[in-house]
Design an enzyme around this catalytic site. Structure first.
Site, PDB file in Angstrom:
ATOM      1  N   CYS A 143       0.981  -1.203   0.148  1.00  0.00           N
ATOM      2  CA  CYS A 143      -0.046   0.047   0.070  1.00  0.00           C
ATOM      3  C   CYS A 143       0.992   1.274  -0.120  1.00  0.00           C
ATOM      4  O   CYS A 143       1.458   1.712  -1.152  1.00  0.00           O
ATOM      5  CB  CYS A 143      -1.189  -0.052   1.088  1.00  0.00           C
ATOM      6  SG  CYS A 143      -2.328   1.243   0.927  1.00  0.00           S
ATOM      7  N   GLU A 184      -2.035  -9.114   4.359  1.00  0.00           N
ATOM      8  CA  GLU A 184      -2.068  -9.488   5.783  1.00  0.00           C
ATOM      9  C   GLU A 184      -3.548  -9.760   6.270  1.00  0.00           C
ATOM     10  O   GLU A 184      -3.490 -10.390   7.445  1.00  0.00           O
ATOM     11  CB  GLU A 184      -1.284  -8.501   6.610  1.00  0.00           C
ATOM     12  CG  GLU A 184      -1.835  -7.268   6.795  1.00  0.00           C
ATOM     13  CD  GLU A 184      -1.474  -6.162   5.686  1.00  0.00           C
ATOM     14  OE1 GLU A 184      -1.349  -4.766   6.106  1.00  0.00           O
ATOM     15  OE2 GLU A 184      -1.041  -6.536   4.554  1.00  0.00           O
ATOM     16  N   HIS A 242      -3.826  -5.150   0.820  1.00  0.00           N
ATOM     17  CA  HIS A 242      -3.214  -5.654   2.208  1.00  0.00           C
ATOM     18  C   HIS A 242      -3.459  -7.091   2.047  1.00  0.00           C
ATOM     19  O   HIS A 242      -4.446  -7.780   2.435  1.00  0.00           O
ATOM     20  CB  HIS A 242      -4.022  -4.938   3.136  1.00  0.00           C
ATOM     21  CG  HIS A 242      -3.833  -3.598   3.460  1.00  0.00           C
ATOM     22  ND1 HIS A 242      -2.778  -3.114   4.255  1.00  0.00           N
ATOM     23  CD2 HIS A 242      -4.192  -2.400   2.977  1.00  0.00           C
ATOM     24  CE1 HIS A 242      -2.639  -1.790   4.284  1.00  0.00           C
ATOM     25  NE2 HIS A 242      -3.693  -1.332   3.496  1.00  0.00           N
TER      26      HIS A 242
END
Length: 509
Positions: free
Chosen positions: A79, A169, A167
């Site tokens: 990002c 994660e 993202h």
């Protein structure tokens, strides 16, 4: 020394999640503020740049000099990290036409790219950014796109440098974990040797070396962190460790006796101290939540200090500090403005003039549990829900009295036991009952009652940072409500809290 990944934190709310995902693959990693890059030695196998609440276009945007990293080590920008790599190498980042937030579908356009190896050609990802890369530098190439974002991901020609504008994660990026594994295991070549067994072996060896024959004192809470810290220390120094378990009168029903028995059965040298009346006396008339926390914390320190001074030649204070606590104290945004009182027996080191040892300071909560399992910690403690340091003191809204504590202990015991019997306890991150500072009219038999209200709380979460209320079957709530009202004299109404975090917190105070 373990090989490791360095994560440079630009202030993203998700940075800890990146680290936890990396460690799920038994790869050690460390989070460092972007402006405090650690020494890049031979143990560092790759670097990840986190997201950020800033825009790369801001005048005060975080900037990092990557001359010793980019092109020399594998590098992944997530990002903000991706936008920073593009912007600082001749690309262009502009505000998005519409803020890109939420689920999107990423389509891989370069099947040869190792970052996307073994991922589906199209998969769901999570976007969260107000800017987008509109032009990449000449030596960059697009490797994945979404319907709205052409540069969904890129790599740099001739380098192991990658950027992604989503993202991986977070849970909502369905194949995000695979992408992270591709980076840390296949591209960076990290050996996957960060395991509970290796942590125990290395920690015990280090503790033996550091502590020698010195005596150590540790405050036990009955929770996972202090219990695992105690077992690690016990394995290293045996009877030179003295544990102090204080009953502040605000524990769950019969918890002091049960937990004390569990600790003693593990062979720990534990002193149990019933100081409940001292806590009740100091809390009399106090209604402000933070004042209650401070009083409970102060009395705990005084009681702990009194008991510790009865032990001769103590040189160390052990604490159950874990990695999120460490990160918080050196975060990009500085220490948290208001850290709740009574955290890891705060204030003791200064008062007691002892050296501090923190055996768990490298671990996340889920890793602490895995280490505890490796050490043989009983399931009753290992899988215990988080419980606040001030205990029922902050689950009794308003003034704390012995009578209210007993009421809440009984109601809470019925609730928690009900969860266990229904097979729901292990599906929930945290649950508890809250005694409200109001009374309501009720009818029992032919009598009118005017008694207390109890609120039940149960949430699901992975880390406590965000949480959602648990959707109980109505039959379960009906049964628990009936049991509490029928069996606990003084309570005539039960409600269920259906607030998520954010905007609410898990505890009420």
């Amino acid at each position: 020394m373990h090989q490791k990944i360095i994560i440079l934190d630009f202030g993203s709310q998700y940075t800890q999640l990146i680290a936890r995902r990396v460690r799920e693959f038994n790869v050690y990693c460390e989070i460092h503020p972007f402006n405090k890059i650690p020494q890049i030695d031979s143990t560092v196998k790759g670097v990840i740049l986190s997201g950020s609440p800033f825009s790369v276009r801001d005048d005060n945007a975080p900037f990092v000099d990557l001359k010793d990293i980019k092109g020399k080590l594998p590098l992944l920008g997530i990002c903000y990290g991706a936008q920073f790599l593009s912007q600082t190498n001749g690309g262009e980042v502009m505000p998005s036409a519409t803020r890109e937030y939420g689920r999107a579908t990423i389509e891989v356009v370069d099947n040869e790219c190792p970052l996307f190896a073994n991922l589906s050609p199209r998969s769901q990802v999570w976007m969260s950014h107000g800017d987008t890369i509109v032009k990449i530098p000449d030596n960059f190439k697009v490797i994945a796109s979404t319907a709205d974002v052409k540069v969904g991901a890129f790599e740099v020609n001739g380098e192991q440098t990658y950027g992604i504008q989503f993202h991986p994660e977070v849970y909502h990026s369905v194949e995000g974990a695979k992408l992270i594994k591709n980076f840390v295991v296949d591209i960076c070549g990290c050996s996957q040797d960060w395991t509970p067994a290796s942590f125990v072996e290395e920690s015990v060896s280090k503790l033996k070396s550091t502590l020698g024959n010195d005596k150590v004192v540790l405050g036990l809470s009955g929770g996972v962190d202090s219990s695992v810290a105690a077992l690690l220390l016990h394995k290293a120094i045996g009877k030179n460790l003295t544990c102090i378990f204080v009953d502040n009168g605000l524990l769950r029903k019969n918890e002091f006796e049960q937990v004390l028995e569990s600790y003693q059965s593990l062979g720990l040298n534990v002193i149990g101290v019933d100081a409940s009346q001292r806590f009740y006396k100091e809390l009399k008339g106090i209604t402000d939540p933070e004042q209650k926390r401070k009083i409970i914390g102060r009395i705990f320190i005084e009681v702990f200090d009194d008991e510790a001074h009865k032990i001769k030649d103590v040189k160390w204070l052990a604490q159950g500090t874990i990695y999120p606590d460490v990160i918080e104290s050196v975060s990009v945004n500085g220490p948290s403005a208001t850290i709740k009182s009574h955290h890891n027996v705060g204030g003791l080191p200064e008062k007691m003039n002892l050296k501090v040892v923190e055996p768990l300071r490298l671990l996340f909560k889920d890793e602490v549990r895995r280490v505890g399992k490796e050490l043989g910690l009983p399931g009753a403690i290992l899988n215990r829900h988080p419980f606040p340091g001030p205990g029922l003191g902050i689950r009794i809204l308003g003034e704390v009295t012995p009578e209210k504590v007993q009421l809440l202990q009984e109601a809470d015991s019925i609730y928690i036991q009900g969860l266990r019997e229904a097979g729901l306890y292990d599906k929930i991150w945290q649950a508890g009952a809250i005694l409200l500072p109001i009374q309501s009219v009720g009818v029992m038999g032919d009598e009118r009652t005017y008694e207390y209200v109890v609120a039940l709380r149960a949430v699901t979460s992975t880390d406590g940072m965000t949480a959602d209320w648990y959707h109980f079957p109505h039959e379960f709530l009906a049964r628990i409500s009936n049991d509490i009202i029928n069996k606990v004299r003084g309570i005539n109404r039960v409600v269920y809290d259906i607030s998520s975090k954010p905007p609410a917190t898990i505890e009420w105070e």
